[in-house]
Design a protein around this motif. Structure first.
Motif, PDB file in Angstrom:
ATOM      1  N   ALA A 142       4.258  -5.344 -12.326  1.00  0.00           N
ATOM      2  CA  ALA A 142       5.178  -4.835 -11.301  1.00  0.00           C
ATOM      3  C   ALA A 142       4.441  -4.524  -9.996  1.00  0.00           C
ATOM      4  O   ALA A 142       5.045  -4.505  -8.931  1.00  0.00           O
ATOM      5  CB  ALA A 142       5.908  -3.596 -11.802  1.00  0.00           C
ATOM      6  N   PHE A 143       3.144  -4.288 -10.105  1.00  0.00           N
ATOM      7  CA  PHE A 143       2.339  -4.004  -8.912  1.00  0.00           C
ATOM      8  C   PHE A 143       1.671  -5.274  -8.363  1.00  0.00           C
ATOM      9  O   PHE A 143       0.804  -5.184  -7.494  1.00  0.00           O
ATOM     10  CB  PHE A 143       1.281  -2.935  -9.225  1.00  0.00           C
ATOM     11  CG  PHE A 143       1.874  -1.554  -9.320  1.00  0.00           C
ATOM     12  CD1 PHE A 143       2.652  -1.178 -10.401  1.00  0.00           C
ATOM     13  CD2 PHE A 143       1.666  -0.626  -8.306  1.00  0.00           C
ATOM     14  CE1 PHE A 143       3.222   0.089 -10.472  1.00  0.00           C
ATOM     15  CE2 PHE A 143       2.222   0.650  -8.378  1.00  0.00           C
ATOM     16  CZ  PHE A 143       3.004   1.004  -9.458  1.00  0.00           C
ATOM     17  N   HIS A 170      11.131  -1.073  -7.377  1.00  0.00           N
ATOM     18  CA  HIS A 170      10.677  -2.097  -8.314  1.00  0.00           C
ATOM     19  C   HIS A 170       9.510  -1.579  -9.165  1.00  0.00           C
ATOM     20  O   HIS A 170       9.477  -1.767 -10.389  1.00  0.00           O
ATOM     21  CB  HIS A 170      10.255  -3.334  -7.525  1.00  0.00           C
ATOM     22  CG  HIS A 170       9.668  -4.418  -8.377  1.00  0.00           C
ATOM     23  ND1 HIS A 170      10.423  -5.140  -9.279  1.00  0.00           N
ATOM     24  CD2 HIS A 170       8.398  -4.884  -8.488  1.00  0.00           C
ATOM     25  CE1 HIS A 170       9.636  -6.008  -9.897  1.00  0.00           C
ATOM     26  NE2 HIS A 170       8.404  -5.874  -9.439  1.00  0.00           N
ATOM     27  N   LYS A 171       8.558  -0.936  -8.536  1.00  0.00           N
ATOM     28  CA  LYS A 171       7.382  -0.445  -9.272  1.00  0.00           C
ATOM     29  C   LYS A 171       7.787   0.690 -10.209  1.00  0.00           C
ATOM     30  O   LYS A 171       7.297   0.781 -11.340  1.00  0.00           O
ATOM     31  CB  LYS A 171       6.294  -0.043  -8.278  1.00  0.00           C
ATOM     32  CG  LYS A 171       5.692  -1.268  -7.599  1.00  0.00           C
ATOM     33  CD  LYS A 171       4.803  -0.973  -6.392  1.00  0.00           C
ATOM     34  CE  LYS A 171       4.381  -2.308  -5.762  1.00  0.00           C
ATOM     35  NZ  LYS A 171       3.570  -2.157  -4.542  1.00  0.00           N
ATOM     36  N   GLU A 178      -7.320  -4.611   3.392  1.00  0.00           N
ATOM     37  CA  GLU A 178      -6.500  -5.778   3.698  1.00  0.00           C
ATOM     38  C   GLU A 178      -5.361  -5.412   4.645  1.00  0.00           C
ATOM     39  O   GLU A 178      -5.051  -6.155   5.581  1.00  0.00           O
ATOM     40  CB  GLU A 178      -5.924  -6.371   2.404  1.00  0.00           C
ATOM     41  CG  GLU A 178      -6.972  -6.960   1.466  1.00  0.00           C
ATOM     42  CD  GLU A 178      -7.602  -5.934   0.530  1.00  0.00           C
ATOM     43  OE1 GLU A 178      -7.422  -4.715   0.750  1.00  0.00           O
ATOM     44  OE2 GLU A 178      -8.277  -6.343  -0.427  1.00  0.00           O
ATOM     45  N   PHE A 235      -9.016  -0.912  -1.578  1.00  0.00           N
ATOM     46  CA  PHE A 235      -8.582  -2.307  -1.558  1.00  0.00           C
ATOM     47  C   PHE A 235      -7.144  -2.439  -2.054  1.00  0.00           C
ATOM     48  O   PHE A 235      -6.663  -1.611  -2.829  1.00  0.00           O
ATOM     49  CB  PHE A 235      -9.513  -3.169  -2.408  1.00  0.00           C
ATOM     50  CG  PHE A 235     -10.924  -3.165  -1.886  1.00  0.00           C
ATOM     51  CD1 PHE A 235     -11.245  -3.882  -0.745  1.00  0.00           C
ATOM     52  CD2 PHE A 235     -11.909  -2.417  -2.504  1.00  0.00           C
ATOM     53  CE1 PHE A 235     -12.538  -3.859  -0.237  1.00  0.00           C
ATOM     54  CE2 PHE A 235     -13.207  -2.385  -1.998  1.00  0.00           C
ATOM     55  CZ  PHE A 235     -13.519  -3.111  -0.868  1.00  0.00           C
ATOM     56  N   ARG A 236      -6.485  -3.493  -1.591  1.00  0.00           N
ATOM     57  CA  ARG A 236      -5.099  -3.784  -1.991  1.00  0.00           C
ATOM     58  C   ARG A 236      -5.061  -4.135  -3.479  1.00  0.00           C
ATOM     59  O   ARG A 236      -5.901  -4.897  -3.959  1.00  0.00           O
ATOM     60  CB  ARG A 236      -4.603  -4.960  -1.146  1.00  0.00           C
ATOM     61  CG  ARG A 236      -3.201  -5.422  -1.467  1.00  0.00           C
ATOM     62  CD  ARG A 236      -2.719  -6.437  -0.431  1.00  0.00           C
ATOM     63  NE  ARG A 236      -2.392  -5.767   0.828  1.00  0.00           N
ATOM     64  CZ  ARG A 236      -2.061  -6.412   1.951  1.00  0.00           C
ATOM     65  NH1 ARG A 236      -2.034  -7.733   1.981  1.00  0.00           N
ATOM     66  NH2 ARG A 236      -1.766  -5.733   3.039  1.00  0.00           N
ATOM     67  N   LEU A 237      -4.075  -3.588  -4.203  1.00  0.00           N
ATOM     68  CA  LEU A 237      -3.954  -3.876  -5.635  1.00  0.00           C
ATOM     69  C   LEU A 237      -3.293  -5.222  -5.902  1.00  0.00           C
ATOM     70  O   LEU A 237      -3.667  -5.918  -6.845  1.00  0.00           O
ATOM     71  CB  LEU A 237      -3.148  -2.775  -6.327  1.00  0.00           C
ATOM     72  CG  LEU A 237      -3.869  -1.439  -6.495  1.00  0.00           C
ATOM     73  CD1 LEU A 237      -2.912  -0.416  -7.095  1.00  0.00           C
ATOM     74  CD2 LEU A 237      -5.101  -1.580  -7.375  1.00  0.00           C
ATOM     75  N   ARG A 238      -2.278  -5.575  -5.084  1.00  0.00           N
ATOM     76  CA  ARG A 238      -1.608  -6.865  -5.309  1.00  0.00           C
ATOM     77  C   ARG A 238      -2.645  -7.975  -5.267  1.00  0.00           C
ATOM     78  O   ARG A 238      -3.460  -8.024  -4.353  1.00  0.00           O
ATOM     79  CB  ARG A 238      -0.516  -7.104  -4.257  1.00  0.00           C
ATOM     80  CG  ARG A 238       0.252  -8.407  -4.486  1.00  0.00           C
ATOM     81  CD  ARG A 238       1.472  -8.552  -3.589  1.00  0.00           C
ATOM     82  NE  ARG A 238       2.478  -7.532  -3.837  1.00  0.00           N
ATOM     83  CZ  ARG A 238       3.402  -7.582  -4.807  1.00  0.00           C
ATOM     84  NH1 ARG A 238       3.435  -8.605  -5.628  1.00  0.00           N
ATOM     85  NH2 ARG A 238       4.269  -6.598  -4.953  1.00  0.00           N
ATOM     86  N   SER A 288      -5.296   0.069   3.276  1.00  0.00           N
ATOM     87  CA  SER A 288      -6.282  -0.608   2.452  1.00  0.00           C
ATOM     88  C   SER A 288      -7.055  -1.465   3.435  1.00  0.00           C
ATOM     89  O   SER A 288      -6.611  -1.661   4.577  1.00  0.00           O
ATOM     90  CB  SER A 288      -5.643  -1.476   1.358  1.00  0.00           C
ATOM     91  OG  SER A 288      -5.095  -2.651   1.934  1.00  0.00           O
ATOM     92  N   GLU A 335       0.831  -1.200   0.000  1.00  0.00           N
ATOM     93  CA  GLU A 335       0.000   0.000   0.000  1.00  0.00           C
ATOM     94  C   GLU A 335       0.871   1.257   0.000  1.00  0.00           C
ATOM     95  O   GLU A 335       0.652   2.183  -0.778  1.00  0.00           O
ATOM     96  CB  GLU A 335      -0.926   0.014   1.226  1.00  0.00           C
ATOM     97  CG  GLU A 335      -2.127  -0.906   1.110  1.00  0.00           C
ATOM     98  CD  GLU A 335      -1.790  -2.386   1.227  1.00  0.00           C
ATOM     99  OE1 GLU A 335      -0.643  -2.720   1.578  1.00  0.00           O
ATOM    100  OE2 GLU A 335      -2.682  -3.214   0.958  1.00  0.00           O
ATOM    101  N   ASP A 374       2.628   1.592  -3.324  1.00  0.00           N
ATOM    102  CA  ASP A 374       1.650   1.987  -4.354  1.00  0.00           C
ATOM    103  C   ASP A 374       1.308   3.469  -4.228  1.00  0.00           C
ATOM    104  O   ASP A 374       1.235   4.192  -5.222  1.00  0.00           O
ATOM    105  CB  ASP A 374       0.332   1.191  -4.198  1.00  0.00           C
ATOM    106  CG  ASP A 374       0.447  -0.252  -4.667  1.00  0.00           C
ATOM    107  OD1 ASP A 374       1.498  -0.631  -5.194  1.00  0.00           O
ATOM    108  OD2 ASP A 374      -0.548  -0.991  -4.496  1.00  0.00           O
TER     109      ASP A 374
END
Lengths: 325, 314
Positions: free
Chosen positions: B159-160, A166-167, A295, B134-137, A293, A108, A111
């Motif tokens: 990559a995500f 990495h992203k 989760e 919500f989590r993207l992974r 998130s 998260e 991201d």
């Protein structure tokens, strides 16, 4: 196990969560009572800490005075990655474990950091607001540069910094990083070049701060560091507000010393109404949301409660940030 | 040059001047204006103005139409073919830039960035206002149109930690495998994707490809991203779906009518992020676009084969 004479008392010192189902699922079986408080001031924290076997802390500042007033507390577990608001040496002196949850929401945060980077690079927030205000002209947002081939500098290449790298690499960004605690192999595995901080600041088109806040890193990005950055550079901070000198950053943004900033954290939170970083078109602010998130929130609460349960049951903690004899 | 919204056309002059070609620059917005300004032209460079059969039929001596961009839905290609006029697009000037913007729209919609940023400016500081995120992974991105841009979106999604599925008719399984996406039919894509990203071209078959029925197949938590063409989506149906919570959000760089009209029902929705057809734009992409478009004209004049023809003249 809790003896009949003493039921464990686990105090949540402060929180903005809606439910505690995850904590109860973990703590009920060991017979621990969960006490929910909204203490933020030092005296309030001292009062709610009395009789606690463990503290679960969201934002409250657990100072030496709060720690010295604790009687019988064995664990201070921070809901999150950063433990800058806990006086760790004071806890160590009293034999109290301090633990964090470093791995509940690394995706998260990374991201969100990349979202902030891209949004600043492509001027998304002003662009979207211009459409709502009746405009339709991309030329209002010149210049926007291509991402591929530009350089991202990551300050602090830990779990989150590594994921940011990495992203970002998927967008064709070259990544460099400064982190004094990592080996040459560690950088190589991530295809990231190791540089010293001053070179990172001078070379980067984007700078992402992913370091913990400590006495050494407070105001790491101040007037001098901002002066080393490119005029086209963008600063992203999803770590802690205290890593950046907000007043110096506001000046740099106003005077065009750097091109933009995107911050999920500020020195004072909630951000005060007169904060000089507010109202700048080249400064995107989000309300300390990178960690969140559904989760991640569930994982954080479960993992924090499990750490408390381990310590109360005499097991070694999973993620201690101090060493208790 | 029938119409353009660039500050300068230096790159085009640089390519055409050595060939002794005169670039005649205009801002035509109607058929009649195009016919008027383009009389005697050998080649048209076109941004947004419609190049209809009437235009093509009226221009004797016209041999080439180059559309400034990837999409060429404003050019009547069939009419051009009948009149022996070649049509070219510039498919590769900024596919990476468009993919960057598409993925940014995905991220921003998923993380509710714009309402969040605006809430802070309005004096609030509370992430709980933006539940749920919500989590993207582990989520699935469904890519409609796995061309250059769609493939670049798939690479970013991986990559995500996102899974990529894609719909692209008439492509063998290897085509999808090389691009790291699983082939699916459109309905299955719509039913299973957490994010649907449109990267298809607009043509009679894809107009309103995403309408009421298709939106009804999507998950209530799904997000729709469109950086391709507004006409691929039925905007009125999308606005209803967003208002009624049939899907969670949309992020659009293109709409059916551009510039967006004041009465557009997609405006003013908290869960609909809109940018002003800016996905293609970076300083570098615009430079490449102008250069590549002019080079197509140069090829024609030198008698070389065209690089990106979209029709075949026999």
């Amino acid at each position: 196990m809790a003896s009949d004479s003493h039921r464990f008392r686990v105090v949540v010192t402060d929180y903005d969560y809606v439910s505690f189902d995850e904590e109860r699922t973990v703590l009920d079986p060991i017979g621990a009572e969960l006490v929910l408080e909204h203490a933020r001031a030092e005296d309030e924290l001292i009062a709610v800490g009395r009789g606690a076997d463990a503290l679960l802390v969201q934002y409250g500042r657990i100072t030496a005075r709060v720690i010295d007033a604790l009687d019988g507390c064995r664990a201070i577990v921070r809901y999150g990655v950063g433990v800058d608001q806990v006086n760790i040496p004071a806890a160590t002196r009293r034999g109290i474990w301090v633990c964090n949850v470093p791995d509940y929401g690394t995706d998260e945060v990374s991201d969100h950091a990349v979202t902030l980077l891209l949004a600043s690079a492509r001027k998304l927030v002003p662009m979207a607001n211009s459409v709502q205000a009746g405009h339709w002209d991309v030329n209002e947002f010149k210049p926007i540069g291509r991402l591929r081939g530009r350089t991202l500098g990551v300050i602090g290449l830990g779990r989150i910094g590594s994921l940011v790298a990495h992203k970002a690499q998927a967008f064709g960004l070259r990544v460099i990083a400064s982190d004094p605690h990592r080996s040459t192999d560690y950088f190589a595995e991530r295809d990231v070049e190791s540089v010293v901080l001053d070179r990172l600041l001078a070379e980067s088109d984007f700078v992402s701060v992913n370091a913990p806040l400590t006495d050494e890193t407070r105001h790491l990005i101040g007037e001098r560091a901002l002066g080393l950055m490119k005029p086209s550079a963008i600063l992203v901070n999803t770590a802690r507000g205290g890593l950046v000198d907000g007043a110096a950053l506001a000046r740099a943004l106003r005077e065009g010393q750097i091109a933009g900033a995107a911050l999920d954290v500020t020195e004072q939170e909630p951000i005060p109404s007169g904060d000089p970083l507010l109202g700048l078109v080249n400064c995107v602010l989000t309300p300390h949301a990178a960690w969140y998130s559904e989760e991640a929130s569930r994982a954080l609460k479960t993992m924090a409660a499990e750490e408390v349960a381990r310590i109360l049951q005499g097991q070694p903690p999973r993620c201690p940030v101090n060493q208790v004899a | 040059m029938t119409d353009y919204d660039y500050e300068h056309l230096d790159e085009i002059h640089r390519v055409l001047e050595p060939l002794g070609v005169e670039l005649s620059e205009h801002q035509a917005t109607t058929e009649a204006e195009v016919i008027d300004v383009a009389r005697g032209a050998v080649a048209l460079l076109v941004e947004y103005v419609p190049i209809t059969e009437a235009v093509i039929g009226a221009l004797d001596g016209l041999r080439l139409i180059v559309r400034f961009g990837v999409g060429y839905d404003n050019v009547d290609v069939a009419a051009a073919t009948r009149h022996g006029v070649s049509v070219c697009n510039v498919p590769d000037f900024g596919s990476e830039d468009i993919a960057d913007h598409a993925f940014l729209l995905l991220l921003a919609a998923a993380r509710k960035l714009v309402p969040m940023a605006n809430s802070v400016q309005a004096g609030r500081w509370d992430v709980n206002e933006f539940k749920p995120i919500f989590r993207l992974r582990g989520q699935t991105v469904g890519i409609v149109g796995l061309g250059r841009t769609g493939s670049a979106v798939a690479a970013r999604a991986r990559a995500f930690g996102m899974r990529a599925v894609a719909y692209h008719p008439n492509r063998p399984p290897e085509y999808f495998a090389e691009r790291g996406a699983t082939p699916v039919e459109l309905d299955e894509l719509l039913r299973t994707a957490d994010v649907v990203s449109l990267q298809a071209t607009l043509n009679p078959q894809t107009r309103h490809l995403i309408g009421e029925r298709e939106l009804g197949l999507m998950k209530p938590t799904a997000i729709l991203v469109n950086t391709a063409r507004g006409g691929i989506v039925d905007g009125a149906a999308l606005a209803r779906a967003l208002r009624e919570g049939q899907i969670a959000g949309a992020a659009l760089d293109v709409v059916e009518r551009e510039p967006i009209p004041r009465d557009e029902p997609l405006l003013g929705l908290e869960n609909c992020l809109i940018t002003p057809h800016g996905a293609y734009y970076t300083e570098e992409s615009v430079r490449d676009l102008k250069t590549f478009a002019a080079e197509e004209v140069a090829r024609l004049l030198r008698g070389e084969s065209l690089r990106n023809p979209v029709n075949r003249i026999t």
